[in-house]
Design a protein around this motif. Structure first.
Motif, mmCIF file in Angstrom:
data_model
loop_
_atom_site.group_PDB
_atom_site.id
_atom_site.type_symbol
_atom_site.label_atom_id
_atom_site.label_comp_id
_atom_site.label_asym_id
_atom_site.label_seq_id
_atom_site.Cartn_x
_atom_site.Cartn_y
_atom_site.Cartn_z
ATOM 1 N N ASP A 283 -29.613 83.667 26.364
ATOM 2 C CA ASP A 283 -29.235 84.368 27.846
ATOM 3 C C ASP A 283 -28.462 83.437 28.466
ATOM 4 O O ASP A 283 -27.563 83.740 29.232
ATOM 5 C CB ASP A 283 -30.425 84.788 28.433
ATOM 6 N N VAL A 284 -28.935 82.184 28.725
ATOM 7 C CA VAL A 284 -28.004 81.371 29.444
ATOM 8 C C VAL A 284 -26.450 81.146 29.103
ATOM 9 O O VAL A 284 -25.685 81.194 29.950
ATOM 10 C CB VAL A 284 -28.719 79.734 29.481
ATOM 11 N N VAL A 285 -26.401 81.176 27.936
ATOM 12 C CA VAL A 285 -25.248 81.119 27.352
ATOM 13 C C VAL A 285 -24.281 82.392 27.634
ATOM 14 O O VAL A 285 -23.048 82.429 27.884
ATOM 15 C CB VAL A 285 -25.184 81.026 25.690
ATOM 16 N N GLU A 286 -24.915 83.514 27.488
ATOM 17 C CA GLU A 286 -24.004 84.856 27.808
ATOM 18 C C GLU A 286 -23.757 84.898 29.257
ATOM 19 O O GLU A 286 -22.811 85.125 29.668
ATOM 20 C CB GLU A 286 -24.971 85.965 27.429
ATOM 21 N N GLN A 287 -24.831 84.495 30.167
ATOM 22 C CA GLN A 287 -24.552 84.582 31.527
ATOM 23 C C GLN A 287 -23.462 83.512 32.124
ATOM 24 O O GLN A 287 -22.930 83.901 33.096
ATOM 25 C CB GLN A 287 -26.033 84.528 32.413
ATOM 26 N N ALA A 288 -23.571 82.439 31.652
ATOM 27 C CA ALA A 288 -22.825 81.478 31.863
ATOM 28 C C ALA A 288 -21.306 82.105 31.651
ATOM 29 O O ALA A 288 -20.292 81.604 32.505
ATOM 30 C CB ALA A 288 -22.965 80.058 31.143
ATOM 31 N N ASP A 289 -21.020 82.579 30.639
ATOM 32 C CA ASP A 289 -19.837 83.132 30.369
ATOM 33 C C ASP A 289 -19.641 84.586 31.447
ATOM 34 O O ASP A 289 -18.324 84.871 31.740
ATOM 35 C CB ASP A 289 -19.667 83.731 28.944
ATOM 36 N N ALA A 290 -20.528 85.406 31.546
ATOM 37 C CA ALA A 290 -20.406 86.416 32.395
ATOM 38 C C ALA A 290 -20.233 86.351 34.045
ATOM 39 O O ALA A 290 -19.786 87.450 34.799
ATOM 40 C CB ALA A 290 -21.552 87.579 32.121
ATOM 41 N N ASP A 295 -15.190 76.676 36.606
ATOM 42 C CA ASP A 295 -16.016 75.400 36.047
ATOM 43 C C ASP A 295 -17.056 75.745 35.033
ATOM 44 O O ASP A 295 -17.874 76.192 35.488
ATOM 45 C CB ASP A 295 -16.082 74.510 37.313
ATOM 46 N N PRO A 296 -16.937 75.205 33.900
ATOM 47 C CA PRO A 296 -17.976 75.314 32.783
ATOM 48 C C PRO A 296 -19.320 74.795 33.419
ATOM 49 O O PRO A 296 -20.443 75.169 33.044
ATOM 50 C CB PRO A 296 -17.448 74.637 31.696
ATOM 51 N N GLY A 297 -19.253 73.603 33.899
ATOM 52 C CA GLY A 297 -20.576 72.949 34.308
ATOM 53 C C GLY A 297 -21.283 73.858 35.488
ATOM 54 O O GLY A 297 -22.423 73.935 35.576
ATOM 55 N N GLN A 298 -20.540 74.361 36.312
ATOM 56 C CA GLN A 298 -20.935 75.192 37.535
ATOM 57 C C GLN A 298 -21.571 76.434 36.771
ATOM 58 O O GLN A 298 -22.418 77.288 37.274
ATOM 59 C CB GLN A 298 -20.212 75.630 38.583
ATOM 60 N N ALA A 299 -20.820 77.040 35.888
ATOM 61 C CA ALA A 299 -21.256 78.366 35.237
ATOM 62 C C ALA A 299 -22.671 77.921 34.463
ATOM 63 O O ALA A 299 -23.452 79.136 34.549
ATOM 64 C CB ALA A 299 -20.191 78.860 34.204
ATOM 65 N N LEU A 300 -22.588 77.196 33.914
ATOM 66 C CA LEU A 300 -23.861 76.845 33.244
ATOM 67 C C LEU A 300 -25.104 76.665 34.014
ATOM 68 O O LEU A 300 -26.220 76.848 33.864
ATOM 69 C CB LEU A 300 -23.652 75.418 32.240
ATOM 70 N N ASP A 301 -24.855 75.671 35.106
ATOM 71 C CA ASP A 301 -25.636 75.392 36.426
ATOM 72 C C ASP A 301 -26.179 76.818 36.838
ATOM 73 O O ASP A 301 -27.575 77.042 37.019
ATOM 74 C CB ASP A 301 -25.234 74.849 37.443
ATOM 75 N N LEU A 302 -25.416 77.821 37.073
ATOM 76 C CA LEU A 302 -25.729 79.032 37.654
ATOM 77 C C LEU A 302 -26.633 79.811 36.732
ATOM 78 O O LEU A 302 -27.550 80.496 36.948
ATOM 79 C CB LEU A 302 -24.442 79.836 38.221
ATOM 80 N N ALA A 303 -26.181 79.952 35.431
ATOM 81 C CA ALA A 303 -26.901 80.541 34.401
ATOM 82 C C ALA A 303 -28.209 80.032 34.252
ATOM 83 O O ALA A 303 -29.331 80.795 33.902
ATOM 84 C CB ALA A 303 -25.830 80.608 32.941
ATOM 85 N N THR A 304 -28.287 78.651 34.203
ATOM 86 C CA THR A 304 -29.663 78.112 33.919
ATOM 87 C C THR A 304 -30.609 78.429 35.083
ATOM 88 O O THR A 304 -31.845 78.816 34.656
ATOM 89 C CB THR A 304 -29.495 76.578 33.708
ATOM 90 N N ALA A 318 -28.075 75.296 45.009
ATOM 91 C CA ALA A 318 -28.262 76.366 46.018
ATOM 92 C C ALA A 318 -27.130 76.630 46.650
ATOM 93 O O ALA A 318 -26.608 77.987 46.888
ATOM 94 C CB ALA A 318 -29.144 75.587 46.983
ATOM 95 N N ARG A 319 -26.091 75.723 47.023
ATOM 96 C CA ARG A 319 -24.695 75.898 47.474
ATOM 97 C C ARG A 319 -23.885 76.771 46.613
ATOM 98 O O ARG A 319 -23.131 77.706 46.788
ATOM 99 C CB ARG A 319 -23.853 74.567 47.706
ATOM 100 N N LEU A 320 -24.074 76.607 45.316
ATOM 101 C CA LEU A 320 -23.007 77.192 44.138
ATOM 102 C C LEU A 320 -23.814 78.541 44.222
ATOM 103 O O LEU A 320 -22.952 79.530 44.162
ATOM 104 C CB LEU A 320 -23.427 76.562 42.744
ATOM 105 N N ALA A 321 -25.013 78.973 44.081
ATOM 106 C CA ALA A 321 -25.633 80.116 43.999
ATOM 107 C C ALA A 321 -25.271 80.921 45.066
ATOM 108 O O ALA A 321 -24.836 82.188 45.035
ATOM 109 C CB ALA A 321 -27.088 80.116 43.832
ATOM 110 N N VAL A 322 -25.288 80.601 46.515
ATOM 111 C CA VAL A 322 -25.059 81.281 47.566
ATOM 112 C C VAL A 322 -23.541 81.584 47.582
ATOM 113 O O VAL A 322 -23.254 82.794 47.627
ATOM 114 C CB VAL A 322 -25.170 80.331 48.855
#
Length: 796
Positions: A283-290, A295-304, A318-322
């Motif tokens: 799910d993390v992998v798919e959400q990081a893509d979606a 930025d791949p690192g930020q995408a993975l942070d958010l998905a995680t 938290a800053r990234l998520a907001v």
């Protein structure tokens, strides 16, 4: 294509009439109805089983040949499983094989299954179809047994498994940017495909289905797939880990692999697979893509954060998520957005102001539950107040309101209680003022006077530092109160005799309305503005302020005028303006005219302009004149008429003129001295000329004497010579006159002739008989001089 999940193809060696071509030999033996020529062409060129020539020559048993498995993506997606069958269907030669392929134009048909996971699936066949038509693969198809949990176990239990997967994933990720192709060396197709599955499971499905592979190939250089596998006993390539031939090599027979650089993203994905629940990782992998973050690192942070149930968020995440919640549509990953929101608002007070500001914006979009949205804003207000108090900085832009019904009076009251708490502790003027602006930013209603001593400190600072340019309109409900307190503070200082000091300090900062208020502070400021203004600026100020005061009555006019010229005397131009601006009989305060009266009354300094201006002001009823100045104006008028009439006066009138001139004040005679002297040069009768000359100011007498001699030198009139003769017997006109008058008079006598000499002499006899002796001597001398000049001519 049909509505089935996949179309299918079977390729093998056929007897006549068995295959689609109808002839004998290798060909497509069967196809599903939707499999077209494009599908057959792509499959034939990329996914067919490749029997090794070396083994066929050695006539190896069929059971020794490994299966093949391949996938390619080129407009269509083709995945195929192949087996070696041995001898041809029509003879005894080696080389027969069967490849079963599934084909689709829609990558979504793979669902979340990576193509390599289809290896070992139950739908694959190793036999030709009964007819030339084979059925499509339906939607209820199942993949092979190697799922994400199996991949996790496989990597964990494989020697150097983590390191191999990191480098393999890095190499596969690098294919998109032109990195080297991946080459496996291995004997077991299952092992190779497990590694390919493990790597592609850590890539999003849309990317994984686009990566082709072929296990095995006899000629990797000609295979179109970026990932290929060769059997070590087939002599397919000379490449290896030591000499990679341009590949990223993974030699499974030796457990060796190329030193592929591993980016942070690949390292993190592998660790997730090894450390977390396997299906959560998927799910993390798919959400990081979606989630759309570049930025791949930020995408993975958010998905995680969204998938894994970790209670604590770091500040960067938290800053990234907001930011993501704020900047993306609420429909994106809608089911999982609430996970982020819950984590952010669960302990909202922990976040700094920037996170809270973003959360507040998210709340305004309706993504935060109505119950929690006000807490976000309350936390934001508290954070901004604290920051303002600590750093003396604040934002002025007001935030839009929360959705209707979320923010209540009770919420506003809770926030309003925070303001005095920050104000009451004095941390300096900047901090105090910043707190005021934050309170206004959120339209908080509170009583600023509760801050007591801090308000007093701020007033003292503000009064001493007008250059701070504070804006009470940015202080919300406190603005009018503090503005009034400042006014009171400054007014007290003016009352203490510090009006000039206050006016100078606030002249550029205290705005005077159209009409001057009846207020000592405004008057002090106006006086300072006038004192520092230049000529044109002063005149504009006089015109505007007095024009506005006139409709309000004489009292307001007098008060405005007093303020204008409290610290500076009016200029001549400004005095003249009063007559044009003010109604008649609007008597102004006496100090306004003090400078003009001094100029008029000062010996040697008075001029016609000042006296004339004073007369206009007096006649317009603007000035109260002391008795002496009324006499001065009367005398001035009398002398003006005197100069006009003395020229034509007869002897009787001259006596009156002498009396008038003797009666006027010396100041007026000084003002008119040049005009008097000029008029005396043109009198028709020399009667009382000595007495009139005596009335001239001493400073003009010598000038009058020179002018009188000049008239005698140039004209043949009889009055001026008679006056010279009379005044020559006095000391009134100075030594220069006494020295020159006899010569000038002799010259006139020689030039004038007997008749004019006699008439002039008669005038002298009438006025001053005792001067006739000198006159006759001059006549004789002039005649003798003339005779002496003429005699030589007769002799010649």
């Amino acid at each position: 294509m049909s509505g089935a999940a996949f179309e299918t193809l079977i390729y093998t060696d056929c007897v006549p009439g068995q295959g689609l071509q109808g002839s004998a030999g290798l060909q497509f033996q069967a196809r599903s109805p939707g499999a077209d020529r494009a599908a057959m062409a792509l499959a034939q060129n990329s996914v067919l089983y490749e029997p090794p020539a070396k083994w066929m020559r050695e006539r190896r048993p069929v059971a020794d040949y490994p299966p093949s498995f391949a996938h390619t993506a080129d407009g269509l997606y083709v995945t195929a499983a192949g087996v070696y069958l041995g001898r041809e269907a029509n003879g005894g030669r080696e080389g027969n094989q069967l490849t079963h392929a599934v084909v689709t134009a829609d990558p979504a048909r793979y669902d979340l299954v990576r193509p390599a996971q289809m290896f070992g699936a139950p739908f694959w066949t190793t036999r030709p179809a009964p007819t030339t038509e084979c059925p499509p693969l339906l939607d209820d198809w199942e993949p092979g047994p190697f799922d994400i949990e199996a991949a996790q176990t496989f990597v964990t239990t494989s020697p150097r498994g983590e390191e191999l997967l990191k480098r393999l994933l890095a190499a596969v990720q690098g294919l998109a940017s032109g990195g080297p192709r991946v080459l496996f060396i291995g004997e077991d197709a299952t092992e190779v495909l497990r590694w390919i599955s493990a790597a592609t499971l850590l890539l999003p499905q849309r990317q994984a289905v686009g990566i082709g592979f072929k296990v095995f190939t006899t000629n990797p250089a000609y295979a179109i797939q970026p990932i290929v596998a060769v059997h070590p006993d087939w002599d397919s390539t000379s490449a290896g880990v030591a000499d990679d031939g341009g590949y990223a090599v993974f030699d499974l027979t030796r457990n060796e692999f190329s030193d592929v650089p591993v980016p942070e993203d690949a390292r993190r994905r592998v660790r997730l697979l090894l450390d977390e629940d396997a299906y959560d990782v998927l799910d993390v992998v798919e959400q990081a893509d979606a989630n759309g973050l570049p930025d791949p690192g930020q995408a993975l942070d958010l998905a995680t954060t969204m998938v894994l149930r970790r209670p604590v968020l770091s500040l960067p995440v938290a800053r990234l998520a907001v930011g993501w919640l704020r900047d993306t549509p609420p429909t994106l990953l809608a089911k999982d957005r609430n996970v982020l929101v819950d984590k952010l608002v669960g302990n909202v007070k922990q976040w700094p102001e920037d996170v809270l500001l973003g959360l507040d914006e998210v709340a305004r979009t309706g993504q935060i539950d109505r119950e929690w949205a006000p807490d976000v804003r309350i936390a934001l207000i508290s954070a901004e107040l604290a920051r303002a108090s600590a750093s003396g900085t604040a934002e002025d832009l007001k935030l839009p309101p929360l959705p209707a019904g979320m923010w209540t009076e009770q919420h506003a009251a809770r926030c309003a209680e925070l303001v005095p708490d920050e104000l009451v502790t004095w941390r300096g003027a900047r901090s105090f003022e910043a707190v005021l602006r934050v309170a206004a930013r959120f339209d908080l209603r509170y009583d600023v006077d509760v801050a007591g001593e801090a308000v007093h400190e701020f007033m003292a600072h503000w009064a001493d530092h007008p250059h701070e340019r504070y804006r009470p309109d940015a202080w919300g409900v406190a603005g009018p109160t503090l503005r009034a307190r400042l006014h009171s503070t400054l007014l007290d200082r003016v009352g203490e005799g510090r009006g000039a000091e206050v006016g100078d300090a606030w002249a550029d900062h205290w705005v005077i309305p159209e009409a001057l208020p009846d207020d000592a502070l405004f008057e002090a400021v106006l006086a300072a503005k006038m004192a520092r203004a230049n000529g044109e600026g002063r005149q504009t100020m006089v015109l505007e302020m007095l024009t506005r005061a006139v409709p309000l009555g004489a009292r307001e006019v007098r008060r405005t005028a007093e303020a204008l010229w409290r610290r500076t005397a009016p200029t001549t131009t400004e005095y003249a303006m009063l007559v044009d601006i003010l109604p008649a009989r609007t008597v102004l305060p006496d100090p306004i005219f003090a400078a003009l009266l001094r100029a008029v009354d000062q010996p040697g300094r008075a001029r016609h302009a000042e006296v004339g201006l004073l007369r206009k002001l007096h006649e317009h009823g603007l000035v109260r004149l002391p008795r002496g100045f009324e006499i001065l104006l009367a005398d001035d008028s009398a002398v003006e008429r005197w100069c006009e009439t003395v020229v034509r006066a007869d002897r009787k009138a001259l006596e009156e003129h002498r009396r008038i001139l003797a009666a006027v004040t010396p100041v007026v005679r000084r003002i008119w001295q040049h005009e008097i002297a000029t008029a005396l040069l043109s009198v028709r009768d020399p009667w009382a000329c000595d007495e009139l000359a005596a009335l001239l100011p001493e400073g003009i007498r010598a000038e009058y004497g020179r002018a009188l001699l000049e008239v005698v030198r140039k004209s043949n009139e009889i009055v001026p010579p008679a006056v010279v003769a009379v005044l020559g017997g006095t000391r009134l006109l100075g030594p220069e006159f006494r020295q020159e008058w006899p010569d000038q008079l002799r010259r006139w006598m020689r030039r004038a002739g007997d008749k004019r000499r006699r008439r002039a002499g008669d005038l002298v006899a009438e006025i001053q008989p005792r001067r006739m002796k000198d006159w006759n001597v001059l006549v004789q001398e002039s005649e003798k001089t003339l005779w002496n000049k003429l005699r030589p001519r007769k002799e010649s």
